[in-house]
Design an enzyme around this catalytic site. Structure first.
Site, PDB file in Angstrom:
ATOM      1  N   LYS A  83     -45.095-134.663  12.438  1.00  0.00           N
ATOM      2  CA  LYS A  83     -44.282-135.804  12.028  1.00  0.00           C
ATOM      3  C   LYS A  83     -45.019-136.586  10.956  1.00  0.00           C
ATOM      4  CE  LYS A  83     -41.082-139.290  13.595  1.00  0.00           C
ATOM      5  NZ  LYS A  83     -40.408-139.920  14.737  1.00  0.00           N
ATOM      6  N   GLY A 100     -34.132-148.192  11.120  1.00  0.00           N
ATOM      7  CA  GLY A 100     -32.756-148.598  10.909  1.00  0.00           C
ATOM      8  C   GLY A 100     -32.209-148.148   9.573  1.00  0.00           C
ATOM      9  N   CYS A 157     -50.964-142.300  13.681  1.00  0.00           N
ATOM     10  CA  CYS A 157     -51.895-142.949  14.606  1.00  0.00           C
ATOM     11  C   CYS A 157     -53.226-143.164  13.880  1.00  0.00           C
ATOM     12  CB  CYS A 157     -52.139-142.081  15.841  1.00  0.00           C
ATOM     13  SG  CYS A 157     -50.678-141.808  16.863  1.00  0.00           S
ATOM     14  N   ILE A 201     -38.697-139.037   8.515  1.00  0.00           N
ATOM     15  CA  ILE A 201     -39.963-139.738   8.325  1.00  0.00           C
ATOM     16  C   ILE A 201     -40.291-140.565   9.562  1.00  0.00           C
ATOM     17  CG2 ILE A 201     -39.831-139.882   5.811  1.00  0.00           C
ATOM     18  CD1 ILE A 201     -38.563-142.713   6.189  1.00  0.00           C
ATOM     19  N   THR A 209     -32.982-145.801  16.125  1.00  0.00           N
ATOM     20  CA  THR A 209     -32.626-147.205  16.296  1.00  0.00           C
ATOM     21  C   THR A 209     -31.170-147.401  16.692  1.00  0.00           C
ATOM     22  OG1 THR A 209     -34.318-147.810  14.675  1.00  0.00           O
ATOM     23  CG2 THR A 209     -32.643-149.455  15.134  1.00  0.00           C
ATOM     24  N   GLY A 219     -46.723-150.071  19.898  1.00  0.00           N
ATOM     25  CA  GLY A 219     -48.069-149.560  20.137  1.00  0.00           C
ATOM     26  C   GLY A 219     -48.187-148.410  21.108  1.00  0.00           C
ATOM     27  N   LEU A 220     -47.204-147.505  21.106  1.00  0.00           N
ATOM     28  CA  LEU A 220     -47.234-146.300  21.965  1.00  0.00           C
ATOM     29  C   LEU A 220     -47.424-146.656  23.440  1.00  0.00           C
ATOM     30  CD1 LEU A 220     -49.264-143.684  19.860  1.00  0.00           C
ATOM     31  CD2 LEU A 220     -46.836-144.256  19.771  1.00  0.00           C
TER      32      LEU A 220
END
Length: 322
Positions: free
Chosen positions: A168, A220, A131, A194, A270, A73-74
């Site tokens: 992005k 991942g 977002c 992505i 990741t 959640g940023l």
């Protein structure tokens, strides 16, 4: 013979194409204890918001087959603390820094850009479009070309001309090319793709979702083919736009797939959670692969898989090295 690994993010030259991915390296101090950050192509910060955020409730991370779900959640200290403590630390060391920003309204993105435009040490700004737009029933900006374009135009209008604006993008759209084109038309200097696709897992013992938020972003190795597909499609449609390929990169082989598809920069995310040296290892493996295939410059491999002669070029170079 060594390979020239230099690349460009819009007009900004990077010593090599490997960067961190937003949210996976904090704001640099965490990785700095392991290696010199100058060895990165660039460091991408976590997504910075106007106000501090505590993030979502726990549990907010879960392992999945070949990946991970997260709904953090940023979480972050907000723009004031970032400009006071985190960005100066990077700027003083001359680290190429791509600042990721996230917001809930177009005005918030614009305000963030305004705060960053005169801040020293900003190499580029990555606009995290994944977002929710609180002015449009929480619909994610990245899922609508018009909404995404409005955000990019607002950021580009206030950001210094010499600082590239990178959009992005999310794969959770019907037509990623249409959204990419809308962002470029609105002033994006480059595209990053992505962002994490949404996923979910169920705890069959507790009989409820594994994450407190229910859904989360999937990252991942599982998402690498999705990232390669998006990069391929967008490069084919808009070949002149620089692309940062992100999603599931764990090796030089993975990075080369994204580069051949059209990316000129590759983000590692990741993989850093279990190997803080992943960026350095991947950059080394990528250079070794390029060298083995007869490339003298990284730039010559960007988008090569789109060219009908690519297969013959690679076969010829491999035979000549025998």
């Amino acid at each position: 013979m060594s390979v020239d690994m230099r690349t460009f993010l819009a007009h900004v030259e990077l010593a090599n194409p490997v960067t961190t991915a937003a949210g996976c390296a904090g704001s640099g101090r965490e990785l700095a204890q392991f290696f010199d950050l100058h060895r990165l192509g660039a460091l991408v910060t976590r997504s910075i918001t106007m106000a501090p955020r505590a993030g979502r409730p726990t549990p907010r991370m879960a392992e999945t087959p070949s990946g991970m779900l997260n709904a953090v959640g940023l979480q972050g200290p907000g723009i004031d603390a970032f400009l006071e403590r985190e960005l100066p630390w990077l700027a003083q060391r001359g680290i190429r820094t791509v600042v990721s920003v996230g917001g809930g309204t177009v005005a918030e993105y614009s305000a963030l850009a305004r705060r960053l435009t005169d801040a020293p040490g900003v190499t580029a700004v990555e606009v995290n479009l994944a977002c929710p737009n609180i002015e449009d029933r929480g619909r994610v900006f990245a899922r609508d070309g018009g909404a995404a374009a409005e955000v990019i135009a607002s950021v580009r209008s206030v950001m210094r001309y010499d600082v590239p604006v990178v959009a992005k993008l999310s794969p959770d759209v019907a037509d990623v090319v249409a959204v990419a084109r809308a962002c470029v038309d609105a002033g994006a200097d480059a595209l990053s793709m992505i962002n994490n696709p949404l996923g979910m897992s169920i705890d069959v013992d507790a009989l409820r979702p594994t994450l407190a938020a229910g859904t989360g972003g999937l990252s991942g190795p599982a998402i690498l083919p999705l990232a390669v597909r998006c990069v391929w499609q967008v490069h084919a449609a808009i070949p002149g736009v620089p692309i940062v390929g992100v999603g599931g990169v764990t090796s030089g082989h993975d990075a080369l797939q994204l580069i051949l598809a059209g990316a000129c920069v590759v983000g590692v995310g990741t993989a850093l959670f279990h190997d803080p040296y992943a960026c350095l290892r991947i950059e080394r493996e990528l250079e070794e692969l390029l060298q083995a295939k007869g490339f003298h410059r990284l730039a010559d491999a960007v988008g090569l898989a789109h060219r009908p002669t690519a297969r013959h070029l690679l076969v010829d170079s491999e035979e000549s090295s025998l």
